[in-house]
Design a protein around this motif. Structure first.
Motif, short mmCIF file in Angstrom:
data_model
loop_
_atom_site.label_atom_id
_atom_site.label_comp_id
_atom_site.label_asym_id
_atom_site.label_seq_id
_atom_site.Cartn_x
_atom_site.Cartn_y
_atom_site.Cartn_z
N ILE A 113 6.52 -1.39 4.27
CA ILE A 113 5.56 -0.85 3.31
C ILE A 113 6.13 0.38 2.62
CG2 ILE A 113 3.27 0.17 3.06
CD1 ILE A 113 2.38 -1.58 5.42
N VAL A 140 1.70 -5.40 1.67
CA VAL A 140 0.80 -4.94 2.73
C VAL A 140 0.02 -6.10 3.34
CG1 VAL A 140 -1.25 -3.57 3.24
CG2 VAL A 140 0.55 -2.61 1.80
N VAL A 143 0.70 -4.09 -2.72
CA VAL A 143 -0.42 -4.68 -1.98
C VAL A 143 -0.06 -6.06 -1.46
CG1 VAL A 143 -2.84 -5.39 -2.12
CG2 VAL A 143 -2.09 -3.31 -3.27
N HIS A 186 -4.19 2.97 5.23
CA HIS A 186 -4.19 2.46 3.85
C HIS A 186 -3.59 3.48 2.89
CE1 HIS A 186 -7.76 -0.49 4.68
NE2 HIS A 186 -6.75 -0.64 5.52
N GLY A 203 -3.84 -4.42 -7.19
CA GLY A 203 -4.16 -4.60 -5.78
C GLY A 203 -5.10 -5.77 -5.55
N CYS A 215 -7.40 -4.89 1.00
CA CYS A 215 -7.83 -5.22 2.37
C CYS A 215 -9.29 -5.64 2.41
CB CYS A 215 -7.59 -4.03 3.29
SG CYS A 215 -5.85 -3.67 3.61
N VAL A 244 -4.81 -0.30 -2.01
CA VAL A 244 -4.57 -1.01 -0.75
C VAL A 244 -5.89 -1.28 -0.06
CG1 VAL A 244 -3.54 -0.84 1.55
CG2 VAL A 244 -2.24 -0.11 -0.46
N THR A 265 1.92 -1.93 -8.39
CA THR A 265 0.91 -1.95 -7.34
C THR A 265 0.73 -3.35 -6.78
OG1 THR A 265 -0.23 -0.17 -8.52
CG2 THR A 265 -1.43 -1.23 -6.72
#
Length: 269
Positions: A174, A155, A152, A76, A222, A85, A81, A148
Motif C-alpha cells: 500500500i 488496498v 484503492v 485507512h 476510490g 472499504c 480508502v 486514487t
C-alpha cells in the motif's frame, strides 16, 4: 449502529485512525516544507527538496502507520480508502463517517503543528494542493481519479481475505502504491489523492482554491476501484440485503465465506 457505537473496539479504532493520520500528515507534509528553508546562522537556504524524497515520505509513512495500527482500525488514513472499504462492505456507514471525520481532524491538527514549526518559512503553502501551470480543472480531476483508483484497487485487493497468494508485506504494498501516485501526480496537482490531507492544508492556509477537485477526484477513483473489484474482478454472491446488514450493523457481525470458485457470500457469524 447503536450496538457498534457502544463497543470499546469501535472507539479504539477511531482513536487509532486519528493518531495515525496526525503522524502521517506531520511526516509526509513535513518532508516537503523544508524547501528553501532559511538557515539563519549562515544566512543561506537549503537545497530544494526533490519529488522522490516527498513521494517516499508519503509512501513509507503510510506503510509504517498501516503496520502500527492496521490491526486496530485497518489504517485507512484516507477518506477515499474509507469509501472504497464501505462500498466493499468492510465497514459500516457509522464507522465510515467517523473515520472520515477524524481523518480530517488529524490532518488539521498535524498541519497546524507544522505551521508553527515552519513559521519562519517565507511563502509557506503548508503542502497546499493546486493546479500546475497549463493544467485545467478537468485535467487535474482526471489525474486525481486515476492515481486514487490504483491506490484503492491495491488496498481492496491486498486486504481481500479470500486471497491465499499474498506472501509479502501488505503495508509495504500500500505504501508503494501511495508513493507511485505521488511520483505521477505531484507535477500536475501536488497529488491530492488523500482528501483529508488536502483539507488540512486548505484549512490552515485558508485557501480553498480548486479544493473540490481533491475531494471529487479521489472519491470517484476510490468508489470506482471498489465497485469494479467487488462486482467484476472478484464478485461476491451476497445479495443487497446482506450488504445493508453490514452497512448498518458493522462488519464484526458478519463474515465473508469463500469457495473454490473465489466467489464469496456474507453470512451471519
Amino acid at each position: 449502529m447503536a450496538s457498534e457505537f457502544k463497543k470499546k473496539a469501535f472507539w479504539r479504532a477511531i482513536i487509532a485512525e486519528f493518531l495515525a493520520m496526525t503522524i502521517f500528515v506531520f511526516i509526509s507534509i513535513g518532508s516537503a516544507l523544508g524547501v528553501n528553508f532559511p538557515v539563519l546562522e549562515t544566512n543561506t537556504t537549503s537545497r530544494t527538496q526533490d519529488i522522490v524524497k516527498v513521494s517516499l515520505a508519503f509512501g513509507l509513512s503510510i506503510a509504517t502507520m498501516a503496520q502500527s495500527v492496521g490491526h486496530i482500525s485497518g489504517a485507512h488514513l484516507n477518506p477515499a480508502v474509507t469509501l472504497g472499504c464501505l462500498l466493499s462492505c468492510q465497514i459500516s456507514i457509522l464507522k465510515a463517517v467517523m473515520y472520515i471525520t477524524v481523518q480530517c481532524l488529524g490532518a488539521v491538527v498535524a498541519t497546524a503543528i507544522l505551521s508553527g514549526i515552519t513559521s519562519g518559512l517565507q511563502n509557506n503553502s503548508l503542502g497546499l494542493n493546486g493546479l500546475s501551470d497549463g493544467i485545467s480543472a478537468g485535467q487535474g480531476l482526471g489525474v486525481e481519479i486515476i492515481v486514487t483508483f490504483q491506490l484503492v484497487l491495491c488496498v481492496v485487493a491486498v486486504t481481500d481475505k479470500r486471497r491465499t497468494d499474498i506472501s509479502g508485506s501488505i503495508p509495504l504494498a500500500i505504501g508503494l502504491s501511495v508513493a507511485l501516485g505521488h511520483l505521477v501526480a505531484i507535477d500536475y496537482t501536488g497529488c491530492g489523492m488523500n482528501p483529508a490531507r488536502s483539507f488540512g492544508s486548505a484549512v490552515i492556509a485558508r485557501n480553498f482554491s480548486h479544493h473540490w477537485i481533491f475531494w471529487v477526484g479521489p472519491m470517484i477513483g476510490g468508489a470506482a476501484a471498489a465497485i469494479i473489484y467487488d462486482f467484476i474482478l472478484a464478485p461476491r454472491t451476497s445479495d443487497f440485503t446482506d450488504r445493508i446488514k453490514v452497512w448498518t450493523r458493522g462488519a464484526d457481525e458478519y463474515q465473508l465465506d469463500g469457495d473454490d470458485s473465489a466467489r464469496v457470500e456474507m453470512k451471519p457469524k
